[in-house]
Design a protein around this motif. Structure first.
Motif, PDB file in Angstrom:
ATOM      1  N   LYS A 109       0.869  -1.097  -0.044  1.00 12.20           N
ATOM      2  CA  LYS A 109       0.089   0.066  -0.163  1.00 12.20           C
ATOM      3  C   LYS A 109       0.896   1.130  -0.075  1.00 12.20           C
ATOM      4  O   LYS A 109       1.926   1.368   0.668  1.00 12.20           O
ATOM      5  N   LEU A 110       0.406   2.149  -0.742  1.00  9.52           N
ATOM      6  CA  LEU A 110       1.282   3.437  -0.692  1.00  9.52           C
ATOM      7  C   LEU A 110       0.199   4.551  -0.685  1.00  9.52           C
ATOM      8  O   LEU A 110      -0.654   4.786  -1.428  1.00  9.52           O
ATOM      9  N   PRO A 111       0.671   5.544   0.338  1.00 14.04           N
ATOM     10  CA  PRO A 111      -0.102   6.750   0.302  1.00 14.04           C
ATOM     11  C   PRO A 111       0.476   7.737  -1.128  1.00 14.04           C
ATOM     12  O   PRO A 111       1.128   7.638  -1.528  1.00 14.04           O
ATOM     13  N   VAL A 112      -0.613   8.334  -1.393  1.00 15.02           N
ATOM     14  CA  VAL A 112      -0.819   9.239  -2.696  1.00 15.02           C
ATOM     15  C   VAL A 112      -0.950  10.575  -2.063  1.00 15.02           C
ATOM     16  O   VAL A 112      -2.020  11.025  -1.441  1.00 15.02           O
ATOM     17  N   VAL A 113       0.407  11.401  -2.176  1.00 17.10           N
ATOM     18  CA  VAL A 113       0.393  12.649  -1.744  1.00 17.10           C
ATOM     19  C   VAL A 113       0.766  13.701  -2.684  1.00 17.10           C
ATOM     20  O   VAL A 113       1.783  13.568  -3.456  1.00 17.10           O
ATOM     21  N   ASP A 114      -0.050  14.781  -2.739  1.00 18.16           N
ATOM     22  CA  ASP A 114       0.301  15.924  -3.592  1.00 18.16           C
ATOM     23  C   ASP A 114       0.483  17.161  -2.854  1.00 18.16           C
ATOM     24  O   ASP A 114      -0.568  17.704  -2.004  1.00 18.16           O
ATOM     25  N   SER A 115       1.639  18.001  -2.984  1.00 17.50           N
ATOM     26  CA  SER A 115       1.719  18.999  -2.244  1.00 17.50           C
ATOM     27  C   SER A 115       1.561  18.986  -0.657  1.00 17.50           C
ATOM     28  O   SER A 115       0.941  19.838  -0.095  1.00 17.50           O
ATOM     29  N   GLY A 116       1.971  17.934  -0.388  1.00 15.99           N
ATOM     30  CA  GLY A 116       1.768  17.697   1.214  1.00 15.99           C
ATOM     31  C   GLY A 116       0.528  17.322   1.760  1.00 15.99           C
ATOM     32  O   GLY A 116       0.369  16.773   2.714  1.00 15.99           O
ATOM     33  N   GLU A 117      -0.635  17.316   0.789  1.00 12.51           N
ATOM     34  CA  GLU A 117      -1.910  16.751   1.089  1.00 12.51           C
ATOM     35  C   GLU A 117      -2.092  15.256   0.818  1.00 12.51           C
ATOM     36  O   GLU A 117      -1.794  15.004  -0.246  1.00 12.51           O
ATOM     37  N   LEU A 118      -2.823  14.528   1.797  1.00 10.04           N
ATOM     38  CA  LEU A 118      -3.200  13.232   1.462  1.00 10.04           C
ATOM     39  C   LEU A 118      -4.248  13.364   0.628  1.00 10.04           C
ATOM     40  O   LEU A 118      -5.283  13.980   0.575  1.00 10.04           O
ATOM     41  N   VAL A 119      -3.973  12.361  -0.748  1.00 13.64           N
ATOM     42  CA  VAL A 119      -5.048  12.310  -1.601  1.00 13.64           C
ATOM     43  C   VAL A 119      -5.604  10.721  -1.569  1.00 13.64           C
ATOM     44  O   VAL A 119      -6.886  10.913  -1.694  1.00 13.64           O
ATOM     45  N   GLY A 120      -5.195   9.924  -1.175  1.00 12.24           N
ATOM     46  CA  GLY A 120      -5.685   8.712  -1.166  1.00 12.24           C
ATOM     47  C   GLY A 120      -4.455   7.609  -0.789  1.00 12.24           C
ATOM     48  O   GLY A 120      -3.453   7.778  -0.498  1.00 12.24           O
ATOM     49  N   LEU A 121      -5.023   6.293  -1.021  1.00 13.43           N
ATOM     50  CA  LEU A 121      -4.083   5.226  -0.741  1.00 13.43           C
ATOM     51  C   LEU A 121      -4.311   4.237  -1.918  1.00 13.43           C
ATOM     52  O   LEU A 121      -5.550   3.838  -2.294  1.00 13.43           O
ATOM     53  N   VAL A 122      -3.241   3.816  -2.642  1.00 12.02           N
ATOM     54  CA  VAL A 122      -3.169   2.740  -3.529  1.00 12.02           C
ATOM     55  C   VAL A 122      -2.704   1.496  -3.093  1.00 12.02           C
ATOM     56  O   VAL A 122      -1.816   1.437  -2.296  1.00 12.02           O
ATOM     57  N   THR A 123      -3.338   0.325  -3.643  1.00 12.37           N
ATOM     58  CA  THR A 123      -2.850  -0.838  -3.184  1.00 12.37           C
ATOM     59  C   THR A 123      -2.177  -1.739  -4.287  1.00 12.37           C
ATOM     60  O   THR A 123      -2.430  -1.236  -5.585  1.00 12.37           O
TER      61      THR A 123
END
Length: 164
Positions: A109-123
């Motif tokens: 699992k990897l967090p998706v982060v854009d400009s420091g903001e949490l966008v989601g989690l991909v598996t």
């Protein structure tokens, strides 16, 4: 090739209570562990107010801390256990680079982060669905090998150990 944002949208993996569990940095470790048990998850995302990504607390890390520090650890905060070095990807990362990051770090699992903001989690399953059949099979086989699991053409071989 699909990007992380497209994968999140296509798989409905964006932040929802069913798929992604996050806690505020100030929540107690006791709350984090209780939430892991209640939601049956092995990874909790730690965020500041407003959704700024800080890191993750894994089930393994929580158990290690509880083992080493016993009754003192529940008074600590999620921030104390958060692994800020846990790998992340951006929303523009393509499925191939996400797969490579998962293999490199041995994570599913990897967090998706854009400009420091949490966008989601991909598996790993989300990513595999966005690769060709051949690439998907190779990705999953290599990820399981990297994680110390034996595989054959039928998939991972269960060794009796619970993978985190």
């Amino acid at each position: 090739m699909s990007t992380a944002k497209e994968i999140l949208h296509a798989s409905e993996a964006s932040i929802t209570p069913e798929r992604t569990v996050s806690v505020d940095v100030a929540q107690s470790v006791d709350d984090v562990v209780e939430l892991m048990l209640k939601k049956d998850v092995g990874l909790v995302l730690v965020v500041e107010q407003g959704g700024t990504y800080v890191g993750v607390v894994t089930q393994k890390r929580a158990l290690q801390e509880l083992h080493h520090h016993g009754s003192q650890i529940p008074r600590e905060t999620a921030m104390a256990l958060a692994d800020a070095q846990y790998p992340t990807v951006t929303g523009d990362s393509d499925a191939g680079s996400i797969a490579a990051t998962m293999i490199e770090h041995g994570v599913r699992k990897l967090p998706v982060v854009d400009s420091g903001e949490l966008v989601g989690l991909v598996t790993d399953a989300d990513v595999a669905r966005h690769l060709s059949d051949t690439a998907s099979a190779g990705f999953l086989r290599e990820l399981w090998r990297r994680r110390g699991r034996e595989t054959d053409d039928t998939g991972p071989k269960y060794t009796g150990e619970d993978a985190l």
